[in-house]
Design a protein around this motif. Structure first.
Motif, mmCIF file in Angstrom:
data_model
loop_
_atom_site.group_PDB
_atom_site.id
_atom_site.type_symbol
_atom_site.label_atom_id
_atom_site.label_comp_id
_atom_site.label_asym_id
_atom_site.label_seq_id
_atom_site.Cartn_x
_atom_site.Cartn_y
_atom_site.Cartn_z
ATOM 1 N N VAL A 56 -9.324 -20.569 -56.378
ATOM 2 C CA VAL A 56 -9.621 -19.573 -57.412
ATOM 3 C C VAL A 56 -9.647 -20.219 -58.788
ATOM 4 C CG1 VAL A 56 -8.809 -17.458 -58.541
ATOM 5 C CG2 VAL A 56 -8.692 -17.672 -56.048
ATOM 6 N N ASP A 60 -13.094 -19.661 -60.835
ATOM 7 C CA ASP A 60 -13.072 -18.688 -61.930
ATOM 8 C C ASP A 60 -11.712 -18.751 -62.621
ATOM 9 O OD1 ASP A 60 -13.271 -16.603 -63.692
ATOM 10 O OD2 ASP A 60 -13.854 -15.105 -62.202
ATOM 11 N N ALA A 63 -9.743 -15.549 -63.326
ATOM 12 C CA ALA A 63 -9.282 -14.684 -62.242
ATOM 13 C C ALA A 63 -7.780 -14.878 -62.012
ATOM 14 C CB ALA A 63 -10.057 -14.995 -60.963
ATOM 15 N N ALA A 65 -5.318 -16.117 -60.187
ATOM 16 C CA ALA A 65 -5.191 -17.041 -59.060
ATOM 17 C C ALA A 65 -3.869 -16.857 -58.319
ATOM 18 C CB ALA A 65 -5.335 -18.482 -59.556
ATOM 19 N N GLY A 98 -10.317 -10.265 -53.555
ATOM 20 C CA GLY A 98 -10.793 -11.316 -54.450
ATOM 21 C C GLY A 98 -12.152 -11.013 -55.042
ATOM 22 N N GLN A 101 -11.903 -9.133 -58.098
ATOM 23 C CA GLN A 101 -11.199 -9.756 -59.212
ATOM 24 C C GLN A 101 -11.980 -10.910 -59.850
ATOM 25 O OE1 GLN A 101 -8.201 -8.573 -60.446
ATOM 26 N NE2 GLN A 101 -8.634 -6.920 -58.995
ATOM 27 N N LEU A 102 -12.778 -11.628 -59.059
ATOM 28 C CA LEU A 102 -13.561 -12.728 -59.610
ATOM 29 C C LEU A 102 -14.789 -12.193 -60.338
ATOM 30 C CD1 LEU A 102 -11.802 -14.327 -57.449
ATOM 31 C CD2 LEU A 102 -13.718 -15.916 -57.347
ATOM 32 N N THR A 103 -15.207 -12.923 -61.349
ATOM 33 C CA THR A 103 -16.408 -12.538 -62.099
ATOM 34 C C THR A 103 -17.589 -13.447 -61.783
ATOM 35 O OG1 THR A 103 -15.740 -13.924 -63.982
ATOM 36 C CG2 THR A 103 -14.998 -11.624 -63.984
ATOM 37 N N ARG A 106 -18.437 -15.491 -56.222
ATOM 38 C CA ARG A 106 -17.726 -14.678 -55.224
ATOM 39 C C ARG A 106 -18.052 -15.115 -53.798
ATOM 40 N NH1 ARG A 106 -19.444 -10.896 -59.164
ATOM 41 N NH2 ARG A 106 -17.731 -9.755 -60.168
ATOM 42 N N TYR A 109 -16.038 -18.160 -52.923
ATOM 43 C CA TYR A 109 -14.650 -17.723 -52.723
ATOM 44 C C TYR A 109 -14.483 -17.070 -51.358
ATOM 45 C CZ TYR A 109 -10.641 -14.623 -52.787
ATOM 46 O OH TYR A 109 -9.498 -13.960 -52.439
#
Length: 268
Positions: A56, A60, A63, A65, A98, A101-103, A106, A109
């Protein structure tokens, strides 16, 4: 000549820390594999959690982590404590969390988090299903592939396999890794009732481990970082150290039902 000598020194600059840390990891890891039980499960949960944290942070930095790593670790811990049929949704649940939450990145991830959790589950399954010697076999195949590839690649050199993604990986080191897997397989064939098919399985696992290494290198290139973290001197992070086990464990889960893998459990 001085330039060549300096080049040789820089080529082996990380050898001392790499050997020292690698030896400690191997000894502790193989000892915990032999012990098994709750201690082994906790080691799997801890390693997988740290790898998700490193992943993570690479993909990002904004995010959460730590929270995502804790979620993945808790999911794996509950999965290992439950009958598999009940717990399998927990392999997927951290991915959905996740994604929210990630921008960015993805998809990467999602794929790697699934592989990390599958690898943790796969090693626990192998230890429980077949006993500690066969998890030792898997670990030794990956270790032999990595060690043989490292030394032969540095000594022999030669054409690079994929320089844009993994500039240090050579064809000589790659093939040496396969030979290392053959040696491990022959030792197990000699000391157990395993058939000659173990040679092919071991080489395939070594290849999968190398692909895991390449895949992790591609993620680092894309993220613009040299190492997944700085937790392990000479190695980078746990993701850098266990990327081979990631590929090998997931591949083992895929092939175990369809190949003639030893179905007996040796004493554990």
């Amino acid at each position: 000549m001085p330039e060549k000598a300096a080049s040789r020194r820089s080529r082996w600059a990380d050898l001392g820390p790499r050997l020292g840390v690698g030896a400690v990891i191997a000894i502790v890891g193989l000892f915990v594999v032999w012990i098994g039980g709750v201690i082994f499960a906790l080691m799997m949960v801890g390693i997988c959690s740290v790898m998700v944290w490193e992943l993570v942070r690479m993909l990002d930095p904004k995010a959460p982590a730590v929270a995502l790593a804790a979620t993945a670790g808790a999911a794996l811990a509950i999965l290992l404590a439950l009958p598999s049929g009940y717990g399998l949704p927990l392999l997927i649940a951290p991915i959905f969390i996740g994604i929210s939450q990630l921008t960015q990145r993805r998809t990467v991830y999602s794929l790697f988090t699934l592989m990390i959790l599958l690898a943790g589950f796969g090693m626990f399954f192998l230890r429980a299903q077949f006993g500690w010697p066969w998890l030792m076999w898997l670990a030794l195949v990956v270790i032999a592939s990595d060690v043989c590839g490292y030394f032969v690649g540095r000594f022999v050199g030669g054409p690079k396999m994929w320089p844009r993604v993994s500039p240090k990986k050579t064809w000589s080191g790659t093939i040496a890794g396969w030979i290392g897997a053959v040696i491990v397989a022959l030792l197990f064939i000699w000391t157990t009732p395993a058939s000659g098919q173990l040679v092919g399985i071991s080489v395939a696992l070594a290849m999968a481990a190398q692909l895991g290494d390449i895949a992790e290198s591609a993620v680092k290139r894309r993220a613009g970082v040299k190492d997944s973290s700085s937790l392990l001197p000479g190695h980078g992070g746990l993701f850098d150290r266990f990327d081979g086990m990631l590929g090998a464990s997931v591949f083992f889960l895929l092939i175990e039902p369809v190949v003639s893998f030893p179905s007996y459990a040796l004493p554990n």
